[in-house]
Design an enzyme around this catalytic site. Structure first.
Site, short mmCIF file in Angstrom:
data_model
loop_
_atom_site.label_atom_id
_atom_site.label_comp_id
_atom_site.label_asym_id
_atom_site.label_seq_id
_atom_site.Cartn_x
_atom_site.Cartn_y
_atom_site.Cartn_z
N LYS A 53 -49.66 -11.42 -4.82
CA LYS A 53 -50.67 -12.23 -5.53
C LYS A 53 -49.89 -13.41 -6.11
CE LYS A 53 -52.36 -13.52 -8.89
NZ LYS A 53 -52.39 -14.96 -9.28
N CYS B 38 -37.41 -20.99 -15.27
CA CYS B 38 -37.15 -19.95 -16.26
C CYS B 38 -35.67 -19.95 -16.66
CB CYS B 38 -37.53 -18.59 -15.72
SG CYS B 38 -36.52 -18.13 -14.33
#
Ligand code: NAD
Length: 501
Positions: free
Chosen positions: A178, A286
């Site tokens: 997903k 990140c």
């Protein structure tokens, strides 16, 4: 903002595009133009069920395919991906906004994991001990888990899925991915490439969508494990929900990465590193450096050097050879920009204001230029929140001890870097800092594919990091077999606990 896109991106289930039954869709922007380039379907729970069922069916056969054949498919995928990476880079730039060279870097780091997966057989071996007791052997067998769900963030639409699915597939699992609904096309592109490489239909599926699709995966009885990457609040939700439903979970969360600069460091190299790591990919990494901790005695000089380098950066459409592209959405750009006023209101000094730049691109693009804040108080939300944009904060510290204390007080623990030529300070830092990835004169210490990627504290929920040894062990389970081939001399009754003789 204009709306031009009429295409609607389907899910990818059992080797083909699949429209599903969900009626909701979401817009996909070209961030450098500020316009909708296409829409993406949002899966209803029933669509996730369809994908999981396809994966479950494919798993039965795929888990029996020989290791050699599985690796051959991955090797073919590696060759196709390497040959067609420019095509993928253009997809990444058109939906994420990162400049083409940076999109190429993302693919290169993803390719590393595919290459590691091509040699997964070397790591998927069991152990064997002869005569642990007289005539008794013990050995271990490594087996796949079944259907694994992968949920990925917008900032690395190719690399983050590539951290996981090559290893999951190499180990014999089937996958339901997903991806982020903000830049979903790379997932379908990779799915089609896997098919071309010879992967059987159903081993790799893509469902698009939002919370409804994610929560269905997290609670689905036929999903054995979840690999998630995203912000900390969602990572916590994913970890808590999926573990409560009996799944194995690795949930990588947000970050606030610091770079501690000691007075003996080469300040030109430090300034280069701070600018590259602070503003690459518009700070939407990140592992971006968001805070420079500079020892007082060199802070003024370092600020001047960083500012000078920032003045040379070209901001604009990533297809035009610029250094830094737009942010992912207008909403995110406004949120990031709002931290400038927060910081200044809390007493920070605004050294470079990115809100006033003139980009080389469409004026409707989601632009925000590189921004530098000095003397940011650690009590300010501009320091404590993950901003996830091109805003670099400088915090002045008295020395190593105060710098370390600030880093270790952060709830996040993804990356942390030290810049110095003092070996003793480095040795202490690598042992004392509470972060999962440490850089020594390296601002973005993303480990190579045969180590493992993951932070500490609120940057990772669960025990397993991504890829490398951790990745393969996450996607497999081991069983220990104790075996004796009976002959008549082994008979007789004995109700005691088995002992060795
Ligand atoms: P996000 O948390 O908003 O979304 C991540 C995924 O979760 C997406 O697929 C999204 O559709 C889904 N999601 C969003 N809201 C949800 C909800 N309420 N319930 C269930 N699922 C939901 O993250 P993002 O904005 O796409 O990505 C940026 C974040 O990811 C930053 O915090 C960044 O630090 C983090 N990140 C971490 C790593 C790491 O390795 N630690 C790597 C990349 C990005």
């Amino acid at each position: 903002m204009t709306m031009t896109g009429t295409e609607v991106l389907d899910h990818w289930i059992a080797g083909a595009p699949h429209a599903g039954s969900g009626t909701r869709t979401g817009p996909v922007y070209d961030p450098a133009k500020g316009e909708v380039s296409k829409h993406v379907r949002f899966a209803a729970a029933a669509d996730v069920d369809t994908a999981v069922a396809a994966a479950q069916e494919a798993f039965t056969a795929w888990s029996q395919v020989s290791m050699a054949k599985r690796q051959q498919v991955l090797f073919a995928f590696r060759e196709l991906l390497a040959a067609r990476q420019e095509e993928l880079a253009h997809i990444l730039t058109s939906e994420h906004g990162k400049v083409l060279a940076d999109a190429g870097g993302e693919i290169a780091r993803g390719l590393e994991v595919v290459e590691f997966a091509c040699g997964a057989s070397a790591h998927l071996k069991g152990e064997y001990s002869v005569n642990v007791s007289t005539g008794v052997d013990v050995y271990s067998v490594v087996q796949p888990l079944g259907v694994v769900g992968i949920i990925s963030p917008f900032n690395f639409p190719a690399m983050v899925p590539l951290w996981f699915f090559p290893l999951a597939i190499a180990a014999g699992n089937a996958v339901v991915l997903k991806p982020s609904e903000k830049d979903p096309s790379a997932a379908n592109w990779m799915a089609a490439l896997l098919k071309e490489a010879g992967l059987p239909d159903g081993v790799f599926n893509v469902v698009h969508g939002d919370k409804e699709a994610v929560d269905t995966l997290l609670t689905h009885p036929d999903v054995a494990a979840i690999s998630f990457v995203g912000s900390t609040p969602i990572a916590r939700h994913v970890y808590e929900t999926a573990t409560a439903h009996g799944k194995r979970v690795q949930a990588l969360g947000g970050a606030k990465n610091h770079m501690l600069v000691l007075p003996d460091a080469d300040l030109d190299l430090v300034a280069d590193a701070a600018v590259n790591a602070g503003f690459g990919s518009a700070g939407e990494r990140c592992m971006a450096i968001s805070v420079v901790l500079a020892v007082d005695s060199i802070a003024d000089e370092l600020v001047a050097k960083i500012r000078e380098r920032m003045s040379g950066l070209r901001i604009g459409d990533g297809r035009r050879g610029t250094d830094m592209g737009p942010l992912i959405t207008g909403e995110h750009r406004d949120r990031v920009a709002s931290y400038v006023d927060v910081a200044v209101g809390d007493g920070a000094e605004l050294v470079v204001d990115g809100r006033t730049i003139e980009p080389d691109g469409d004026p409707d693009g989601f632009w925000l230029g590189p921004t530098l804040l000095d003397r940011v108080p650690t009590s300010s939300r501009a320091y404590t929140d993950e901003i996830f944009g091109p805003v670099l904060s400088l915090v002045r510290v008295s020395g190593y001890e105060e710098g370390l204390e600030i880093i270790n007080a952060s709830p996040y623990g993804n990356g942390a870097a030290i810049f110095t030529n003092d070996g003793g300070a480095v040795r202490r830092f690598q042992l004392e800092v509470t972060a999962g990835m440490v850089g020594v004169n390296v601002p973005i210490p993303v480990p190579v594919a045969y180590y493992s990627f993951g932070g500490w504290k609120a940057s990772l929920f669960g025990d397993a990091k991504a890829y490398g040894r951790h990745g393969l062990s996450f996607f497999t389970r081991e069983k220990a077999v104790t075996s004796r081939w009976l002959d008549p001399s082994h008979g007789g009754l004995n109700l005691g606990f088995p002992e060795h003789d």
